[in-house]
Design an enzyme around this catalytic site. Structure first.
Site, short mmCIF file in Angstrom:
data_model
loop_
_atom_site.label_atom_id
_atom_site.label_comp_id
_atom_site.label_asym_id
_atom_site.label_seq_id
_atom_site.Cartn_x
_atom_site.Cartn_y
_atom_site.Cartn_z
N HIS A 1 0.85 -1.40 0.10
CA HIS A 1 -0.16 0.05 -0.01
C HIS A 1 0.39 1.70 0.01
CE1 HIS A 1 -3.68 -2.25 1.52
NE2 HIS A 1 -3.58 -2.52 0.10
N GLU B 1 -5.61 -8.05 3.94
CA GLU B 1 -5.70 -8.98 4.55
C GLU B 1 -6.32 -9.26 4.92
OE1 GLU B 1 -2.54 -9.52 8.51
OE2 GLU B 1 -2.50 -7.77 7.08
N ASN C 1 -1.15 0.34 8.26
CA ASN C 1 0.13 0.72 9.50
C ASN C 1 0.84 1.87 9.51
OD1 ASN C 1 2.69 1.24 8.49
ND2 ASN C 1 1.79 -0.60 7.07
N SER D 1 5.89 0.28 3.98
CA SER D 1 5.81 -0.10 2.81
C SER D 1 6.00 1.46 1.82
CB SER D 1 4.66 -0.12 2.24
OG SER D 1 3.63 0.63 3.21
#
Length: 326
Positions: free
Chosen positions: A47, A132, A230, A273
């Site tokens: 992402h 996820e 995250n 990421s």
């Protein structure tokens, strides 16, 4: 002059790429090198807007569903993991697959299968619709109930309170997850925990670094995309740790001068990421505005690496041609 010299940046360590993201991005790059374009990728490999755009320029084609991939092609599954039905769809379309699922996500999938086989009710803590969560739920849909935060606990019911386990999305806030677990344990005293923590080491380390800097920072800038769970959590953690303000940006170009009003200390971090080049851009922007003094806030050393997907050691173009009967 005093105000200028007092300006500083607290730079979180670790930050940016985790081992699972690194593995997934390299998997797409290697596939393009070995097999040539196009290589199809189901969903965003990770992402992050910049990463996706960079890989597109190299010849990766991102699709939302397996059905969009031409028969006999190569498709990469993203780091977030997929449900078994997606593997079935790929087989039906005669696709050669590279599974770039993060090994830590695979661990949660295996836990879900194991507990479902033992006929447990599985309470999966996570955000509805996140890739996820969709992938993990697909491993045992009849056994899994999604719990989207502590406020969702009141709605949860199970068949047998002596056979209940919780699992979680790997990219959540550690604190919020434990708050949800505590609420679930109050409701289901016999609730058991997974054999090892589901929240990934990188997510925890990045949150710990932000907690350490939060109370000292007037402003915390988190580099990351808005669909990165995250990264979004890091903003929440910064505010919870005492930062006066926190903003999520993809690029330095999204920073606003007004955010620096009355600010002497800026915390900077990035989601798991995010490539370091994007953080460098933010540091350059801040330095140009008098925030050139950078102090590292170190929460942990990271040395974990994951081997690349085994499929990259095979001739997938030949396999795809064979599958499609060419």
């Amino acid at each position: 002059m005093t105000a200028t010299t007092a300006r500083r940046v607290l730079l979180a360590a670790p930050r940016g790429y985790c081992a699972g993201v690194d593995r997934a991005v390299i998997a797409v790059e290697k596939a393009l090198e070995q097999y040539g374009a196009p290589v199809y990728v189901r969903k965003e490999i990770v992402h992050n807007k910049y990463v996706v755009q960079t890989l597109e320029k190299k010849g990766a084609v991102f699709v939302d569903e397996t059905q969009e991939v031409p028969e006999g092609s190569i498709v990469v599954f993203s780091a977030h993991g997929v449900a078994p039905v997606v593997h079935d769809e790929a087989a039906q379309r005669k696709l050669a697959t590279i599974d770039a699922t993060c090994p830590l996500v695979t661990k949660v999938h295996k836990e879900a299968v194991r507990y479902a086989n033992d006929d447990y009710d599985i309470l999966l803590i996570g955000h509805e619709g996140h890739e996820e969560v969709v992938g993990t739920s697909g491993e045992a849909p009849e056994h899994i109930t999604l719990v989207d935060g502590p406020e969702d606990v009141a709605n949860v019911s199970v068949r047998d309170e002596s056979k209940v386990v919780w699992l979680s999305q790997t990219t959540l806030s550690v604190d919020e997850t434990m708050e949800t677990v505590d609420a679930l344990k109050t409701k289901f005293p016999q609730l058991i925990s997974p054999p090892s923590d589901d929240i990934c080491y990188a997510t925890q380390n990045r949150q710990t670094a932000v907690k350490q800097m939060g109370s000292d920072a007037d402003l915390v800038i988190v580099v990351g995309s808005k669909n990165s769970s995250n990264s979004v959590r890091l903003v929440e953690v910064a505010l919870g740790a005492g930062a006066r303000a926190s903003h999520l940006v993809d690029f330095a170009g999204e920073l606003e001068e007004a955010w620096l009003d009355g600010v002497t200390t800026v915390g900077v971090t990035s989601g798991a990421s995010v490539p370091e080049i994007l953080v460098d851009g933010v540091l350059d922007w801040l330095a140009a505005r008098g925030f050139g003094d950078v102090e590292i806030v170190k929460a942990a050393e990271e040395s974990i690496t994951f081997s690349l997907p085994k499929e990259l050691r095979r001739d997938l173009r030949a396999e795809a041609a064979e599958l499609s009967g060419e």
